[in-house]
Motif scaffolding. Structure first.
Motif, PDB file in Angstrom:
ATOM      1  N   SER A 134       0.836  -1.201   0.000  1.00  0.00           N
ATOM      2  CA  SER A 134       0.000   0.000   0.000  1.00  0.00           C
ATOM      3  C   SER A 134       0.866   1.245   0.000  1.00  0.00           C
ATOM      4  O   SER A 134       0.386   2.332  -0.283  1.00  0.00           O
ATOM      5  CB  SER A 134      -0.939  -0.017   1.201  1.00  0.00           C
ATOM      6  OG  SER A 134      -0.213  -0.137   2.408  1.00  0.00           O
ATOM      7  N   GLY A 135       2.136   1.086   0.320  1.00  0.00           N
ATOM      8  CA  GLY A 135       3.044   2.225   0.241  1.00  0.00           C
ATOM      9  C   GLY A 135       3.306   2.891   1.580  1.00  0.00           C
ATOM     10  O   GLY A 135       3.523   4.092   1.636  1.00  0.00           O
ATOM     11  N   ARG A 136       3.345   2.084   2.659  1.00  0.00           N
ATOM     12  CA  ARG A 136       3.633   2.651   3.991  1.00  0.00           C
ATOM     13  C   ARG A 136       4.925   3.443   4.002  1.00  0.00           C
ATOM     14  O   ARG A 136       4.971   4.576   4.461  1.00  0.00           O
ATOM     15  CB  ARG A 136       3.838   1.532   5.022  1.00  0.00           C
ATOM     16  CG  ARG A 136       2.760   0.518   5.109  1.00  0.00           C
ATOM     17  CD  ARG A 136       3.057  -0.424   6.263  1.00  0.00           C
ATOM     18  NE  ARG A 136       4.096  -1.391   5.979  1.00  0.00           N
ATOM     19  CZ  ARG A 136       3.853  -2.650   5.632  1.00  0.00           C
ATOM     20  NH1 ARG A 136       2.611  -3.067   5.505  1.00  0.00           N
ATOM     21  NH2 ARG A 136       4.845  -3.484   5.426  1.00  0.00           N
ATOM     22  N   SER A 137       5.995   2.816   3.495  1.00  0.00           N
ATOM     23  CA  SER A 137       7.272   3.514   3.608  1.00  0.00           C
ATOM     24  C   SER A 137       7.331   4.686   2.627  1.00  0.00           C
ATOM     25  O   SER A 137       7.970   5.691   2.923  1.00  0.00           O
ATOM     26  CB  SER A 137       8.449   2.555   3.421  1.00  0.00           C
ATOM     27  OG  SER A 137       8.303   1.848   2.235  1.00  0.00           O
ATOM     28  N   SER A 138       6.640   4.605   1.500  1.00  0.00           N
ATOM     29  CA  SER A 138       6.610   5.761   0.592  1.00  0.00           C
ATOM     30  C   SER A 138       5.968   6.952   1.290  1.00  0.00           C
ATOM     31  O   SER A 138       6.426   8.091   1.141  1.00  0.00           O
ATOM     32  CB  SER A 138       5.811   5.458  -0.668  1.00  0.00           C
ATOM     33  OG  SER A 138       6.287   4.299  -1.274  1.00  0.00           O
ATOM     34  N   VAL A 139       4.904   6.703   2.039  1.00  0.00           N
ATOM     35  CA  VAL A 139       4.242   7.786   2.761  1.00  0.00           C
ATOM     36  C   VAL A 139       5.190   8.378   3.799  1.00  0.00           C
ATOM     37  O   VAL A 139       5.338   9.596   3.903  1.00  0.00           O
ATOM     38  CB  VAL A 139       2.951   7.281   3.446  1.00  0.00           C
ATOM     39  CG1 VAL A 139       2.402   8.315   4.416  1.00  0.00           C
ATOM     40  CG2 VAL A 139       1.897   6.945   2.402  1.00  0.00           C
ATOM     41  N   ALA A 140       5.856   7.503   4.565  1.00  0.00           N
ATOM     42  CA  ALA A 140       6.744   7.986   5.619  1.00  0.00           C
ATOM     43  C   ALA A 140       7.901   8.787   5.033  1.00  0.00           C
ATOM     44  O   ALA A 140       8.263   9.854   5.536  1.00  0.00           O
ATOM     45  CB  ALA A 140       7.260   6.809   6.443  1.00  0.00           C
ATOM     46  N   VAL A 141       8.472   8.286   3.940  1.00  0.00           N
ATOM     47  CA  VAL A 141       9.604   8.999   3.332  1.00  0.00           C
ATOM     48  C   VAL A 141       9.142  10.336   2.755  1.00  0.00           C
ATOM     49  O   VAL A 141       9.828  11.356   2.895  1.00  0.00           O
ATOM     50  CB  VAL A 141      10.299   8.121   2.261  1.00  0.00           C
ATOM     51  CG1 VAL A 141      11.325   8.923   1.475  1.00  0.00           C
ATOM     52  CG2 VAL A 141      10.958   6.907   2.908  1.00  0.00           C
ATOM     53  N   ALA A 142       7.965  10.368   2.145  1.00  0.00           N
ATOM     54  CA  ALA A 142       7.445  11.636   1.608  1.00  0.00           C
ATOM     55  C   ALA A 142       7.264  12.647   2.739  1.00  0.00           C
ATOM     56  O   ALA A 142       7.601  13.833   2.595  1.00  0.00           O
ATOM     57  CB  ALA A 142       6.103  11.392   0.895  1.00  0.00           C
ATOM     58  N   PHE A 143       6.772  12.183   3.878  1.00  0.00           N
ATOM     59  CA  PHE A 143       6.575  13.057   5.035  1.00  0.00           C
ATOM     60  C   PHE A 143       7.937  13.590   5.511  1.00  0.00           C
ATOM     61  O   PHE A 143       8.098  14.796   5.783  1.00  0.00           O
ATOM     62  CB  PHE A 143       5.873  12.260   6.139  1.00  0.00           C
ATOM     63  CG  PHE A 143       5.421  13.067   7.320  1.00  0.00           C
ATOM     64  CD1 PHE A 143       5.118  14.428   7.217  1.00  0.00           C
ATOM     65  CD2 PHE A 143       5.264  12.445   8.564  1.00  0.00           C
ATOM     66  CE1 PHE A 143       4.684  15.153   8.323  1.00  0.00           C
ATOM     67  CE2 PHE A 143       4.821  13.165   9.671  1.00  0.00           C
ATOM     68  CZ  PHE A 143       4.542  14.514   9.559  1.00  0.00           C
ATOM     69  N   ALA A 144       8.935  12.689   5.563  1.00  0.00           N
ATOM     70  CA  ALA A 144      10.283  13.116   5.967  1.00  0.00           C
ATOM     71  C   ALA A 144      10.798  14.201   5.027  1.00  0.00           C
ATOM     72  O   ALA A 144      11.350  15.221   5.459  1.00  0.00           O
ATOM     73  CB  ALA A 144      11.225  11.905   5.973  1.00  0.00           C
ATOM     74  N   GLN A 145      10.604  13.995   3.734  1.00  0.00           N
ATOM     75  CA  GLN A 145      11.060  14.985   2.756  1.00  0.00           C
ATOM     76  C   GLN A 145      10.364  16.323   2.992  1.00  0.00           C
ATOM     77  O   GLN A 145      10.990  17.379   2.985  1.00  0.00           O
ATOM     78  CB  GLN A 145      10.755  14.495   1.332  1.00  0.00           C
ATOM     79  CG  GLN A 145      11.642  13.340   0.881  1.00  0.00           C
ATOM     80  CD  GLN A 145      11.200  12.799  -0.482  1.00  0.00           C
ATOM     81  OE1 GLN A 145      10.070  12.336  -0.626  1.00  0.00           O
ATOM     82  NE2 GLN A 145      12.077  12.865  -1.459  1.00  0.00           N
ATOM     83  N   ALA A 146       9.049  16.267   3.197  1.00  0.00           N
ATOM     84  CA  ALA A 146       8.283  17.499   3.373  1.00  0.00           C
ATOM     85  C   ALA A 146       8.740  18.264   4.614  1.00  0.00           C
ATOM     86  O   ALA A 146       8.734  19.490   4.629  1.00  0.00           O
ATOM     87  CB  ALA A 146       6.794  17.168   3.459  1.00  0.00           C
ATOM     88  N   LEU A 147       9.173  17.508   5.649  1.00  0.00           N
ATOM     89  CA  LEU A 147       9.596  18.179   6.877  1.00  0.00           C
ATOM     90  C   LEU A 147      10.927  18.905   6.716  1.00  0.00           C
ATOM     91  O   LEU A 147      11.150  19.939   7.324  1.00  0.00           O
ATOM     92  CB  LEU A 147       9.700  17.156   8.022  1.00  0.00           C
ATOM     93  CG  LEU A 147       8.370  16.678   8.604  1.00  0.00           C
ATOM     94  CD1 LEU A 147       8.586  15.506   9.552  1.00  0.00           C
ATOM     95  CD2 LEU A 147       7.647  17.813   9.333  1.00  0.00           C
ATOM     96  N   ILE A 148      11.809  18.358   5.875  1.00  0.00           N
ATOM     97  CA  ILE A 148      13.138  18.992   5.791  1.00  0.00           C
ATOM     98  C   ILE A 148      13.285  19.890   4.554  1.00  0.00           C
ATOM     99  O   ILE A 148      14.246  20.624   4.438  1.00  0.00           O
ATOM    100  CB  ILE A 148      14.286  17.952   5.826  1.00  0.00           C
ATOM    101  CG1 ILE A 148      14.088  16.869   4.762  1.00  0.00           C
ATOM    102  CG2 ILE A 148      14.372  17.273   7.179  1.00  0.00           C
ATOM    103  CD1 ILE A 148      15.007  17.014   3.623  1.00  0.00           C
ATOM    104  N   CYS A 149      12.316  19.852   3.639  1.00  0.00           N
ATOM    105  CA  CYS A 149      12.421  20.657   2.416  1.00  0.00           C
ATOM    106  C   CYS A 149      11.851  22.051   2.667  1.00  0.00           C
ATOM    107  O   CYS A 149      10.779  22.182   3.256  1.00  0.00           O
ATOM    108  CB  CYS A 149      11.640  19.970   1.296  1.00  0.00           C
ATOM    109  SG  CYS A 149      11.280  21.036  -0.113  1.00  0.00           S
ATOM    110  N   PRO A 150      12.547  23.114   2.230  1.00  0.00           N
ATOM    111  CA  PRO A 150      12.029  24.474   2.446  1.00  0.00           C
ATOM    112  C   PRO A 150      10.714  24.717   1.705  1.00  0.00           C
ATOM    113  O   PRO A 150       9.963  25.627   2.061  1.00  0.00           O
ATOM    114  CB  PRO A 150      13.141  25.377   1.901  1.00  0.00           C
ATOM    115  CG  PRO A 150      14.038  24.499   1.111  1.00  0.00           C
ATOM    116  CD  PRO A 150      13.858  23.092   1.577  1.00  0.00           C
TER     117      PRO A 150
END
Ligand SMILES: [Zn+2]
Length: 385
Positions: A46-62
């Motif tokens: 279902s893409g659990r880790s894709s969701v988590a990684v996208a969230f990580a990116q969003a947190l550190i990206c300006p």
């Protein structure tokens, strides 16, 4: 503006929550409002880790996860100093690994934003590892966010899950999976529809099937097994075939990768330079690595046996659909005739019993039953009308 969340398939209900959390994370003042521990659950694929990684990116990206800047890219590829993606290929995550991780993440984020830890297989934490992690989750650093992924909430220790905000992914619709294969991976529409249907919403598996002919042919062989169970000796043969194909599929991955890893390690210890490095610790490190590889390969074989069993279950599910006169929702439409004739010759309840037997076997395998023996027992049951 691009967003990493656009790449997630059929998870709009979660995307909204995460985007709101990213907005909160920007508000500055000691980040009191921010939720520091999250757990993402959802079925395989279902893409659990894709969701988590996208969230990580969003947190550190300006730009809240544009998906195109250097920070977004480095976060995804293990190149960002403040983003840890823990991906285990072994059967478990051990307490020593968690301790090392905790010393790494104890520091304030080096780039001033957030320190994000994505743990892709939180269900594989041993109990002592989970307990070691618990303290960090109870008292996270003010700028640290933990993102845990697991198949279901039951796979996470209660003490940990009670401290996390839980988000449940949904299985992407067949249409959504097929669309992403067509648009993102340039798979032909017919093939995309076929693999989306037989993979039951598992995006990774669907893409893998679409792009790998020998895996498709293995699946075809597996799907014929229920039709070849005339006698007990057929059943034993079918079990052996299933195990062999699963091992073959797993080995296709590991052989090449294992060799490369050993080579790299030997190089790091300076094998070519007169072999002295290898004498001082190198040989031990290679041994450790080979042990890890063995455990990874065990896991891969088990995963691929599980995949084969799920495939076989779809056969009996289709038999049930035929019995109910509901052929529109058949999964294995390429086997329609064979399934219809099987259904005509089998008692009403037998398909349900067989699906149950398959699910029982999957549970036994999770509890370390010997795969060949468990599959032999199962095939004998399936051979029974
Ligand atoms: Zn970005």
């Amino acid at each position: 503006m691009n967003s990493v969340f656009d790449d997630l398939v059929d998870q709009e209900h979660i995307t909204e929550i995460l985007q709101a959390a990213v907005a909160v994370s920007r508000t500055g003042n000691d980040s009191q409002e921010m939720t520091h521990a999250w757990v993402f659950t959802g079925p395989p694929g279902s893409g659990r880790s894709s969701v988590a990684v996208a969230f990580a990116q969003a947190l550190i990206c300006p730009n809240n996860g544009c998906g195109t800047c250097d920070l977004c890219n480095s976060a995804k590829t293990h190149g960002h100093p403040d983003v840890e993606i823990i991906r285990t290929e072994g059967l478990s995550i051990k307490v020593e690994e968690v301790r090392v991780l905790l010393t790494r993440v104890a520091w304030a984020p080096s780039m001033g934003g957030w320190r994000v830890v994505v743990m892709e297989d939180a269900d594989r934490l041993t109990e002592s590892a989970a307990n070691a992690l618990l303290k960090a989750i109870e008292e996270p650093g003010t700028r640290t966010v933990w993102l845990l992924c697991a198949p279901t909430l039951h796979d996470v220790l209660p003490t940990i899950r009670s401290r996390c905000r839980h988000l449940q992914l949904r299985t992407p619709s067949l249409k959504a999976v097929s669309n992403i294969l067509i648009n993102r991976d340039h798979i032909a529409p017919d093939m995309a529809d076929f693999v989306a249907r037989v993979s039951q919403g598992h995006i990774g598996r669907a893409k893998y099937l679409a792009t790998n002919e020998s895996i498709r042919s293995n699946r075809k062989t597996i799907m014929q097994l229920p039709l070849q169970l005339g006698s007990l000796s057929d059943a034993f043969r079918a079990a052996q075939t299933l195990i062999d194909l699963a091992a073959m599929e797993a080995n296709m991955f590991s052989d090449e990768r294992d060799g490369k890893e050993v080579e790299k390690l030997q190089e790091a210890y300076g094998k070519s330079a007169a072999g002295r490095g290898m004498a001082t610790g190198g040989a031990k490190a290679v041994k450790e690595l080979e042990k890890e590889q063995k455990s990874r390969s065990t896991r891969m074989v088990r995963d691929s046996i599980d995949g084969a069993l799920l495939d076989i279950a779809t056969f009996y599910r289709d038999v049930m659909m035929v019995k109910l006169g509901n052929t529109d929702s058949m999964i294995n439409t390429d086997m329609r005739k064979q399934i219809e004739s099987y259904a005509a010759n089998s008692p009403a309840h037998s398909a349900i019993d067989k699906i149950e037997a398959i699910m029982d076997t999957r549970v036994k395998l999770v509890h370390n039953a010997v795969p060949l023996v468990a599959c032999e027992a199962l095939m004998c049951l399936l051979a029974h009308k």
